[in-house]
Design an enzyme around this catalytic site. Structure first.
Site, PDB file in Angstrom:
ATOM      1  N   LYS A   1       0.640  -1.354   0.182  1.00  0.00           N
ATOM      2  CA  LYS A   1      -0.106  -0.293  -0.114  1.00  0.00           C
ATOM      3  C   LYS A   1       0.635   0.998   0.130  1.00  0.00           C
ATOM      4  O   LYS A   1       0.348   2.191  -1.121  1.00  0.00           O
ATOM      5  CB  LYS A   1      -0.611   0.115   2.020  1.00  0.00           C
ATOM      6  CG  LYS A   1      -1.528  -1.191   1.436  1.00  0.00           C
ATOM      7  CD  LYS A   1      -2.450  -0.891   2.856  1.00  0.00           C
ATOM      8  CE  LYS A   1      -2.089  -0.664   3.960  1.00  0.00           C
ATOM      9  NZ  LYS A   1      -1.249  -2.417   4.428  1.00  0.00           N
TER      10      LYS A   1
ATOM     11  N   ARG B   1      -8.735   1.084   9.359  1.00  0.00           N
ATOM     12  CA  ARG B   1      -8.517   0.532   8.807  1.00  0.00           C
ATOM     13  C   ARG B   1      -9.766  -0.618   9.881  1.00  0.00           C
ATOM     14  O   ARG B   1      -9.403  -2.086  10.146  1.00  0.00           O
ATOM     15  CB  ARG B   1      -6.947   0.448  10.030  1.00  0.00           C
ATOM     16  CG  ARG B   1      -5.906  -0.749   9.721  1.00  0.00           C
ATOM     17  CD  ARG B   1      -5.050  -0.412  10.445  1.00  0.00           C
ATOM     18  NE  ARG B   1      -3.724  -0.613  10.311  1.00  0.00           N
ATOM     19  CZ  ARG B   1      -2.559  -0.613   9.241  1.00  0.00           C
ATOM     20  NH1 ARG B   1      -2.810   0.256   9.304  1.00  0.00           N
ATOM     21  NH2 ARG B   1      -1.620  -1.622   9.118  1.00  0.00           N
TER      22      ARG B   1
ATOM     23  N   ARG C   1      11.664  -6.526   4.883  1.00  0.00           N
ATOM     24  CA  ARG C   1      11.007  -5.229   4.001  1.00  0.00           C
ATOM     25  C   ARG C   1      12.904  -4.396   5.758  1.00  0.00           C
ATOM     26  O   ARG C   1      12.739  -4.173   6.281  1.00  0.00           O
ATOM     27  CB  ARG C   1       9.944  -4.649   4.754  1.00  0.00           C
ATOM     28  CG  ARG C   1       9.722  -3.109   4.892  1.00  0.00           C
ATOM     29  CD  ARG C   1       8.290  -3.263   5.183  1.00  0.00           C
ATOM     30  NE  ARG C   1       8.024  -3.163   6.107  1.00  0.00           N
ATOM     31  CZ  ARG C   1       6.306  -3.658   6.448  1.00  0.00           C
ATOM     32  NH1 ARG C   1       5.801  -2.623   5.306  1.00  0.00           N
ATOM     33  NH2 ARG C   1       5.550  -2.956   7.517  1.00  0.00           N
TER      34      ARG C   1
ATOM     35  N   ARG D   1      11.914  -2.672  11.458  1.00  0.00           N
ATOM     36  CA  ARG D   1      11.022  -2.084  11.979  1.00  0.00           C
ATOM     37  C   ARG D   1      10.463  -2.870  13.031  1.00  0.00           C
ATOM     38  O   ARG D   1      10.430  -4.510  12.311  1.00  0.00           O
ATOM     39  CB  ARG D   1       9.394  -2.154  11.755  1.00  0.00           C
ATOM     40  CG  ARG D   1       9.314  -0.360  10.578  1.00  0.00           C
ATOM     41  CD  ARG D   1       8.214  -0.311   9.990  1.00  0.00           C
ATOM     42  NE  ARG D   1       6.869  -0.859  10.030  1.00  0.00           N
ATOM     43  CZ  ARG D   1       5.405  -0.677   9.905  1.00  0.00           C
ATOM     44  NH1 ARG D   1       6.272  -0.267   8.269  1.00  0.00           N
ATOM     45  NH2 ARG D   1       4.706  -1.427  10.084  1.00  0.00           N
TER      46      ARG D   1
ATOM     47  N   ARG E   1      -0.359  -9.737  13.434  1.00  0.00           N
ATOM     48  CA  ARG E   1      -0.820  -7.677  12.668  1.00  0.00           C
ATOM     49  C   ARG E   1      -1.879  -8.821  11.615  1.00  0.00           C
ATOM     50  O   ARG E   1      -2.063  -7.657  10.876  1.00  0.00           O
ATOM     51  CB  ARG E   1       0.439  -7.248  11.647  1.00  0.00           C
ATOM     52  CG  ARG E   1       0.547  -6.063  12.790  1.00  0.00           C
ATOM     53  CD  ARG E   1       2.288  -5.771  12.410  1.00  0.00           C
ATOM     54  NE  ARG E   1       2.215  -5.201  11.221  1.00  0.00           N
ATOM     55  CZ  ARG E   1       3.047  -4.718  10.693  1.00  0.00           C
ATOM     56  NH1 ARG E   1       3.869  -5.195  10.646  1.00  0.00           N
ATOM     57  NH2 ARG E   1       2.500  -4.270   9.743  1.00  0.00           N
TER      58      ARG E   1
HETATM   59  P1  ADP Z   1       1.166  -2.248   7.815  1.00  0.00           P
HETATM   60  O1  ADP Z   1       0.677  -1.718   6.876  1.00  0.00           O
HETATM   61  O2  ADP Z   1       2.705  -2.919   7.255  1.00  0.00           O
HETATM   62  O3  ADP Z   1       0.924  -2.829   8.770  1.00  0.00           O
HETATM   63  P2  ADP Z   1       1.576   1.058   8.716  1.00  0.00           P
HETATM   64  O4  ADP Z   1       2.962   1.796   8.828  1.00  0.00           O
HETATM   65  O5  ADP Z   1      -0.009   0.864   7.962  1.00  0.00           O
HETATM   66  O6  ADP Z   1       2.176  -0.329   8.600  1.00  0.00           O
HETATM   67  O7  ADP Z   1       1.019   0.750  10.541  1.00  0.00           O
HETATM   68  C1  ADP Z   1       1.988   0.045  11.931  1.00  0.00           C
HETATM   69  C2  ADP Z   1       1.580   0.207  12.328  1.00  0.00           C
HETATM   70  O8  ADP Z   1       0.815   1.134  13.381  1.00  0.00           O
HETATM   71  C3  ADP Z   1       0.343  -0.811  13.038  1.00  0.00           C
HETATM   72  O9  ADP Z   1       0.116  -2.169  13.112  1.00  0.00           O
HETATM   73  C4  ADP Z   1      -0.966   0.313  13.602  1.00  0.00           C
HETATM   74  O10 ADP Z   1      -0.042  -0.726  15.475  1.00  0.00           O
HETATM   75  C5  ADP Z   1      -0.897   1.387  13.627  1.00  0.00           C
HETATM   76  N1  ADP Z   1      -1.440   1.435  12.747  1.00  0.00           N
HETATM   77  C6  ADP Z   1      -1.621   2.429  11.800  1.00  0.00           C
HETATM   78  N2  ADP Z   1      -2.606   2.831  10.767  1.00  0.00           N
HETATM   79  C7  ADP Z   1      -3.731   2.578  11.661  1.00  0.00           C
HETATM   80  C8  ADP Z   1      -5.290   2.863  12.018  1.00  0.00           C
HETATM   81  N3  ADP Z   1      -6.183   3.103  10.815  1.00  0.00           N
HETATM   82  N4  ADP Z   1      -6.079   2.327  13.390  1.00  0.00           N
HETATM   83  C9  ADP Z   1      -5.020   1.887  13.808  1.00  0.00           C
HETATM   84  N5  ADP Z   1      -3.810   1.765  14.396  1.00  0.00           N
HETATM   85  C10 ADP Z   1      -2.959   1.845  12.996  1.00  0.00           C
END
Ligand code: ADP
Ligand code: ZN
Length: 214
Positions: free
Chosen positions: A13, A88, A123, A156, A167
């Site tokens: 994404k 999300r 990654r 990360r 996740r």
């Molecule tokens: P990825 O898409 O690789 O899981 P992101 O960088 O989008 O990683 O998100 C990393 C972390 O940040 C998530 O695992 C969550 O803990 C938090 N996070 C990000 N966006 C949201 C969201 N919209 N709602 C809740 N937690 C979020």
């Protein structure tokens, strides 16, 4: 152009939204990147979010909804934006509706769980500027350093295998229902995530051309 990218963690994404952002001149907004920046800076929000991200859990809805509300009110969002990592949960999607944000297109990037686990192990990220790389699929031109800012790349903390599995399960349980949420509004299309990044970009572009005629 108001676009959402959906997909499992590591589906691509972030990469695709950066490409679309550059192509159409609209900002790519990543809640994950905003949260990581807050954690790095040690802000109050960052401190509150830290334990959730480290355990592969979602940060509470009210926190991320607040982040997005603020960000979308900024000037550069006037002509559209791309959301990466938000919404999300169904609650977050409903909050977006309640803000009066009319989403044009939701692109869900589909990647099988077993491929996600493989991808995440490669990654690498830049803690300084947030750029994201992959040792095989998207290597930095400066090898172990960030090609944008030159700082050393790192893994990360939430990309550890056990956290990735958590996740993924959170994704299936809380986020995947959003596909139906937006399909019911006639707005969600699926794109099969390809092994080669540019191939996914080509499929994404097809969908954008279909939706926006450009
Ligand atoms: P990825 O898409 O690789 O899981 P992101 O960088 O989008 O990683 O998100 C990393 C972390 O940040 C998530 O695992 C969550 O803990 C938090 N996070 C990000 N966006 C949201 C969201 N919209 N709602 C809740 N937690 C979020
Ligand atoms: Zn960097």
């Amino acid at each position: 152009m108001k676009i959402i990218f959906l997909g499992a963690p590591g589906a691509g994404k972030g990469t695709q939204s950066e490409i679309v952002s550059a192509q159409y001149g609209i900002p790519a907004i990543s809640t994950g990147a905003i949260i990581r920046e807050a954690i790095a800076k040690g802000t109050e929000m960052g401190l509150a979010a830290k334990v959730f991200t480290e355990n592969g859990e979602l940060v509470p809805d009210d926190v991320v909804i607040g982040i997005i509300k603020e960000r979308l009110s900024e000037d550069d969002c006037k002509n559209g934006f791309i959301l990466d990592g938000f919404p999300r949960t169904v609650t977050q999607a409903e909050a977006l509706d309640a803000m009066g944000v009319d989403i044009d297109l939701v692109i869900s990037i589909e990647v099988a769980d077993k491929d996600i686990v493989k991808r995440m192990s490669g990654r690498r990220v830049c803690a300084n500027c947030g750029a994201s790389y992959h040792i095989v699929y998207k290597p930095s031109a400066k090898k172990t350093k960030c090609e944008k800012c030159g700082k050393r790349l790192s893994i990360r903390s939430d990309d550890k295998p056990e956290v990735v599995l958590e996740r993924l399960s959170v994704y299936h349980e809380r986020t995947e229902p959003l596909k139906d949420f937006y399909k019911n509004k006639g707005k969600c299309v699926e794109v099969q995530g390809q092994e080669i990044l540019d191939d996914t970009t080509a499929l994404v572009r097809q969908q954008l051309e279909k939706a926006f005629g450009k």
